[in-house]
Design a protein around this motif. Structure first.
Motif, PDB file in Angstrom:
ATOM      1  N   PRO A  70       0.775  -1.180  -0.089  1.00  0.00           N
ATOM      2  CA  PRO A  70      -0.024  -0.009   0.007  1.00  0.00           C
ATOM      3  C   PRO A  70       0.809   1.368   0.060  1.00  0.00           C
ATOM      4  O   PRO A  70       1.819   1.404   0.633  1.00  0.00           O
ATOM      5  N   PRO A  97      -3.576  -1.626  -3.602  1.00  0.00           N
ATOM      6  CA  PRO A  97      -3.755  -1.060  -2.237  1.00  0.00           C
ATOM      7  C   PRO A  97      -3.366   0.265  -1.873  1.00  0.00           C
ATOM      8  O   PRO A  97      -2.225   0.502  -2.047  1.00  0.00           O
ATOM      9  N   VAL A 150      -7.713  -3.884   5.963  1.00  0.00           N
ATOM     10  CA  VAL A 150      -8.232  -3.936   4.748  1.00  0.00           C
ATOM     11  C   VAL A 150      -7.242  -3.570   3.466  1.00  0.00           C
ATOM     12  O   VAL A 150      -7.177  -4.189   2.437  1.00  0.00           O
ATOM     13  N   ALA A 151      -6.614  -2.278   3.758  1.00  0.00           N
ATOM     14  CA  ALA A 151      -5.666  -2.172   2.634  1.00  0.00           C
ATOM     15  C   ALA A 151      -4.775  -3.191   2.424  1.00  0.00           C
ATOM     16  O   ALA A 151      -4.004  -3.325   1.285  1.00  0.00           O
ATOM     17  N   SER A 152      -4.050  -3.775   3.557  1.00  0.00           N
ATOM     18  CA  SER A 152      -2.829  -4.508   3.289  1.00  0.00           C
ATOM     19  C   SER A 152      -3.291  -6.134   3.310  1.00  0.00           C
ATOM     20  O   SER A 152      -2.331  -6.908   2.802  1.00  0.00           O
ATOM     21  N   GLY A 153      -4.518  -6.411   3.059  1.00  0.00           N
ATOM     22  CA  GLY A 153      -4.776  -7.727   2.818  1.00  0.00           C
ATOM     23  C   GLY A 153      -4.532  -8.090   1.303  1.00  0.00           C
ATOM     24  O   GLY A 153      -4.042  -7.355   0.619  1.00  0.00           O
ATOM     25  N   GLY A 156      -6.549  -6.436  -1.264  1.00  0.00           N
ATOM     26  CA  GLY A 156      -6.746  -4.873  -0.900  1.00  0.00           C
ATOM     27  C   GLY A 156      -7.292  -4.112  -1.871  1.00  0.00           C
ATOM     28  O   GLY A 156      -6.988  -4.453  -3.249  1.00  0.00           O
ATOM     29  N   ALA A 188       0.263  -7.630  -1.195  1.00  0.00           N
ATOM     30  CA  ALA A 188      -0.872  -7.740  -1.863  1.00  0.00           C
ATOM     31  C   ALA A 188      -0.471  -8.815  -2.740  1.00  0.00           C
ATOM     32  O   ALA A 188       0.541  -8.203  -3.631  1.00  0.00           O
TER      33      ALA A 188
END
Length: 529
Positions: A70, A97, A150-153, A156, A188
């Motif tokens: 991200p 992300p 959420v962003a790093s999933g 993301g 990601a």
């Protein structure tokens, strides 16, 4: 346990750094000054100034595509977010992300409806996987955990964080060592993506035994090197053809990689390209028409001719490799492309898009990254990319123009030892021309090639397809950019980027030799008919 006093801005940035985020593309204003100040106190996050918010959001997208991590943006209130929405739309389509931090008025000031007050949440929702309003200092730790989860999933996307000034200014106690407990997540990518069930892979294998002809349409992680090599084994065993989606977020091409056809753009061309083949979707969506054309179908492949191996949010590489094992597919022999021999400088001769691309491919260094925007050079390049040394290509995933130059910024910062080439049309380049300043300021190794035909070529193509004249009083004024003609070399120099203008093959080849070896950015204006 001892604690240290930090304000909300420190806490946000420290949480970002703890999750592996190391860059912030910023165009801040008054409501973000606490965050600007906190960047001085939080080591490890590189601030990069963009002169326009669309540059920041596009750069964050490019950085995320190349690095898999991200990136932060820092934007000023609702109007600043609005300026960056087009490239956030592209980032959403690329599933990049991005943590999009937007400052807001103090919570106690909102009711007074000051001139810059706006509904930031409504602006952000269409381009965001999640929108999180930082309510108060007490909620900050839990909300930041949600943001970066959420962003790093593994799947993301864009997460917009609305940060009121009073929450950023407020003291927030933080236990020492909390950053170590919040370990950075994996970038990601393949790890952690949804797994395709074994039963689904078995069903695909059984279906393919009775289908001919077959096309594998690759997208998402199927376009990585591993994905392509596994797909080539499946295609070889069927046999079948390999296509990539029309506008991939990032794809590896050239060298010893399998040759990929690109899914065509216009619906009639797609229908001819696919014929009556069964299309296996591997990390790609079913082909649809880019626009709705009267008398043309929107869905370009009937549902009874579509087989889904994996969705974009699933692990396509693992699914392909499992299918290879079931089919006992042999490894195809792909002869690596010989390094193109640089031809002697040609005397004179007019330039064409194909000539520009051929001369670039002859010189493109191993591992280069192409940021591609515009059909003038983009189409010819993707047709010939298999001949080049191994490289990566980013395309305009969402169709919102003004992406190419900012994405090149992000790519260059994500891979600082790599040459980035921005293949750019002159009309779309004007949307984020301020990128040139950031190229110069950061001394980024980006070679910009501007296809200067001084017109909106795609609009003229669409008008021609509709049997409409392109030289009418109105159509001419709204599709030609030749009165006055833009001098891109003057613009580039004004922003601090060295530049040359070329009109012949000899001039082009000399400019490419210089531009690809420049210590920093370089712009080549290519005059085309």
């Amino acid at each position: 346990m001892t604690t240290t006093r930090w304000n909300g801005a420190h806490r946000l940035l420290r949480a970002a750094r703890a999750r592996g985020i190391d860059i912030c593309f910023a165009n801040p204003g008054t409501t973000e000054l606490t965050l600007v100040s906190a960047l001085d106190d939080v080591p490890g996050i590189r601030p990069v100034l963009g002169l326009f918010e669309g540059v920041c959001t596009g750069a964050a997208d490019g950085y995320a595509r190349v690095s898999g991590k991200p990136a932060l943006t820092l934007l000023h209130l609702g109007p600043g977010l609005a300026n960056g929405l087009a490239n956030l739309h592209n980032a959403r389509r690329a599933r990049s992300p991005v943590v999009n931090v937007v400052g807001d008025h103090a919570t106690w000031h909102l009711s007074f409806d000051a001139p810059l007050t706006s509904d930031i949440d409504s602006f952000a929702k269409p381009v965001s996987k999640a929108v999180i309003y930082l309510r108060d200092p007490a909620s900050l730790p839990a909300q930041l955990q949600e943001v970066f989860d959420v962003a790093s999933g593994p799947n993301g996307g864009v997460v917009t964080v609305i940060a009121p000034t009073d929450v950023m200014d407020a003291d927030v106690p933080e236990e020492e060592g909390s950053e170590q407990r919040a370990a950075p997540s994996s970038p990601a990518g393949l790890s952690g993506k949804g797994v395709v069930p074994d039963g689904d892979i078995d069903a695909v294998q059984a279906a393919l035994a009775h289908q001919r002809p077959v096309i594998l349409l690759l997208g998402a992680d199927a376009l990585t090197e591993r994905g392509q090599r596994a797909a080539a084994r499946v295609a070889g065993a069927l046999p079948g053809r390999l296509l990539m989606e029309s506008y991939p977020a990032i794809v590896s091409l050239g060298g010893d990689l399998p040759r990929l056809e690109r899914l065509a753009y216009f619906p009639q061309d797609v229908l001819r390209q696919l014929g009556d083949a069964t299309v296996v979707l591997v990390g790609a969506k079913a082909p649809v028409s880019y626009f709705g054309y009267e008398g043309q179908p929107s869905a370009l492949v009937p549902s009874d001719r579509i087989i889904v191996l994996s969705r974009p949010d699933q692990d396509s590489v693992a699914a392909l490799e499992a299918l290879v094992a079931r089919m006992e597919a042999p490894t195809p022999v792909v002869a690596p492309q010989a390094a193109p021999a640089v031809p002697p400088v040609a005397d004179g001769g007019p330039l064409s898009p194909a000539a520009v691309v051929d001369d670039l491919i002859d010189r493109l260094p191993e591992g280069a990254i192409i940021s591609l925007e515009g059909s003038t050079l983009g189409g010819p390049f993707l047709q010939r990319a298999y001949r080049a040394r191994k490289h990566q290509v980013m395309t305009n995933t969402g169709g919102a123009i003004g992406q190419g130059l900012p994405c090149a910024i992000g790519a260059a910062l994500a891979a600082p030892d790599t040459r980035v080439v921005s293949l750019q049309s002159d009309g779309s380049a004007q949307y984020t021309v301020q990128s040139l300043w950031t190229f110069a300021r950061e001394r980024l190794p980006v070679t910009v090639i501007i296809a200067a035909n001084h017109r909106y070529a795609i609009l003229q193509t669409e008008l021609t397809r509709a049997d409409t004249a392109i030289d009418g009083e109105v159509t001419g004024r709204l599709t030609r950019l030749d009165n006055p003609q833009v001098d891109w070399t003057a613009l580039a120099r004004g922003y601090g980027v060295p530049a040359v203008r070329v009109a012949t093959r000899q001039e082009l080849q000399e400019a490419l030799d210089r531009g690809l070896d420049e210590d920093g950015p370089f712009l080549i204006q290519v005059d085309l008919p």
